[in-house]
Design an enzyme around this catalytic site. Structure first.
Site, short mmCIF file in Angstrom:
data_model
loop_
_atom_site.label_atom_id
_atom_site.label_comp_id
_atom_site.label_asym_id
_atom_site.label_seq_id
_atom_site.Cartn_x
_atom_site.Cartn_y
_atom_site.Cartn_z
N ILE A 134 0.90 -1.16 0.00
CA ILE A 134 0.00 0.00 0.00
C ILE A 134 0.94 1.20 0.00
O ILE A 134 1.90 1.26 0.77
CB ILE A 134 -0.95 -0.02 1.22
CG1 ILE A 134 -1.86 1.22 1.27
CG2 ILE A 134 -0.22 -0.16 2.54
CD1 ILE A 134 -2.96 1.14 2.36
N SER A 135 0.70 2.16 -0.90
CA SER A 135 1.64 3.27 -1.08
C SER A 135 1.70 4.15 0.17
O SER A 135 0.76 4.22 0.96
CB SER A 135 1.22 4.13 -2.27
OG SER A 135 1.04 3.34 -3.42
N GLN A 136 2.81 4.86 0.26
CA GLN A 136 3.01 5.84 1.34
C GLN A 136 1.95 6.94 1.22
O GLN A 136 1.69 7.43 0.12
CB GLN A 136 4.41 6.42 1.14
CG GLN A 136 4.82 7.48 2.11
CD GLN A 136 6.13 8.15 1.68
OE1 GLN A 136 6.75 7.74 0.69
NE2 GLN A 136 6.50 9.15 2.41
#
Ligand code: SAH
Length: 232
Positions: free
Chosen positions: A81-83
């Site tokens: 899950i992206s930053q």
């Protein structure tokens, strides 16, 4: 990298005192939003969406206490899950001060980016190549009442031709070349936001489709999992 590590350490310090209780509360989410604002996210609509979407619902329970750190986290099937800062930056670039009506996302993953978009755009279309991830994401959209997200199990290189053209397209995995089919599904004036690998380095780019080509803005260095072909 546009994001300094010092910021992350600062946030860890903040969280230390609250371990065990309230780690997934609205207050914790509010601190993340303050941090993103401090780090250059300007579009208040984007910050509001981040305040509204419970990121801890998009990671395994074992990681939920870390959901409001400004860092990428592992999800299943070797994906991430992206930053939050990257999600905010890409969303801001995609909106670009306007009000797109129809957005295509390639790489549903946990579903978090799509959920953010669902608060900002009337229609969100999202494509994922790993069936298992898509199933979990769909469950989350349903549980959160996000009925304006349309999902598809497919190779995102092909886009979603029957729904084209899109006002914006966001690719959340690193491409080595610009996927031509996706460029064609962008309406004139529309924006494509993606991490593109160039000489071993990933750059976050925003490309605006014009009459005779594309105008490019470089938004800095990033780290994404690769855009792959075929289905799982
Ligand atoms: N937007 C996601 C980030 C997920 S990481 C989130 O908010 O959680 C990138 C995702 O892109 C992975 O789930 C990966 O399986 C997916 N992906 C990679 N190549 C793809 C392709 N060709 N088509 C669709 N999805 C792809």
């Amino acid at each position: 990298m546009p994001r300094g590590d010092e910021g992350m350490i600062h946030h860890r310090k903040l969280d230390k005192g609250s371990r065990g209780i309230g780690m997934t509360s609205a207050g914790t989410r509010g601190r993340l939003v303050d941090r993103l604002r401090d780090h250059g996210i300007r579009d208040e609509r984007v910050l509001k969406a981040i305040l509204q979407v419970p990121r801890h619902e998009f990671v395994d329970e074992a990681l939920s206490s870390r959901a409001y750190e400004d860092t990428a986290l592992p999800i299943s099937n070797r994906q991430t899950i992206s930053q939050p800062w990257v999600v905010a930056k890409m969303t801001e670039a995609l909106l670009d001060g306007g009000s797109p009506q129809k957005i295509l996302e390639i790489g549903t993953g946990s579903g978090y980016q799509a959920a953010i978009l669902a608060h900002l755009v009337p229609q969100v279309f999202t494509v994922e190549r790993i069936k298992e991830l898509l199933k979990t994401a769909r469950r989350r959209f349903h549980a959160l009442g996000l009925h304006n997200i349309h999902t598809r199990h497919a190779d995102g290189h092909l886009g979603w031709p029957s729904q084209a053209p899109f006002d914006g397209i966001i690719i959340t995995a690193a491409a080595r070349t610009l996927p031509s089919e996706l460029l064609e599904q962008l309406r004139p004036g529309g924006l494509l936001v993606l991490p593109l690998e160039q000489q071993g380095q990933q750059r976050l780019l925003a490309l605006r489709r014009s009459e005779d080509g594309f105008e490019e803005t470089d938004l800095g260095g990033v780290t994404f999992v690769p855009l792959l072909s075929g289905l799982e």
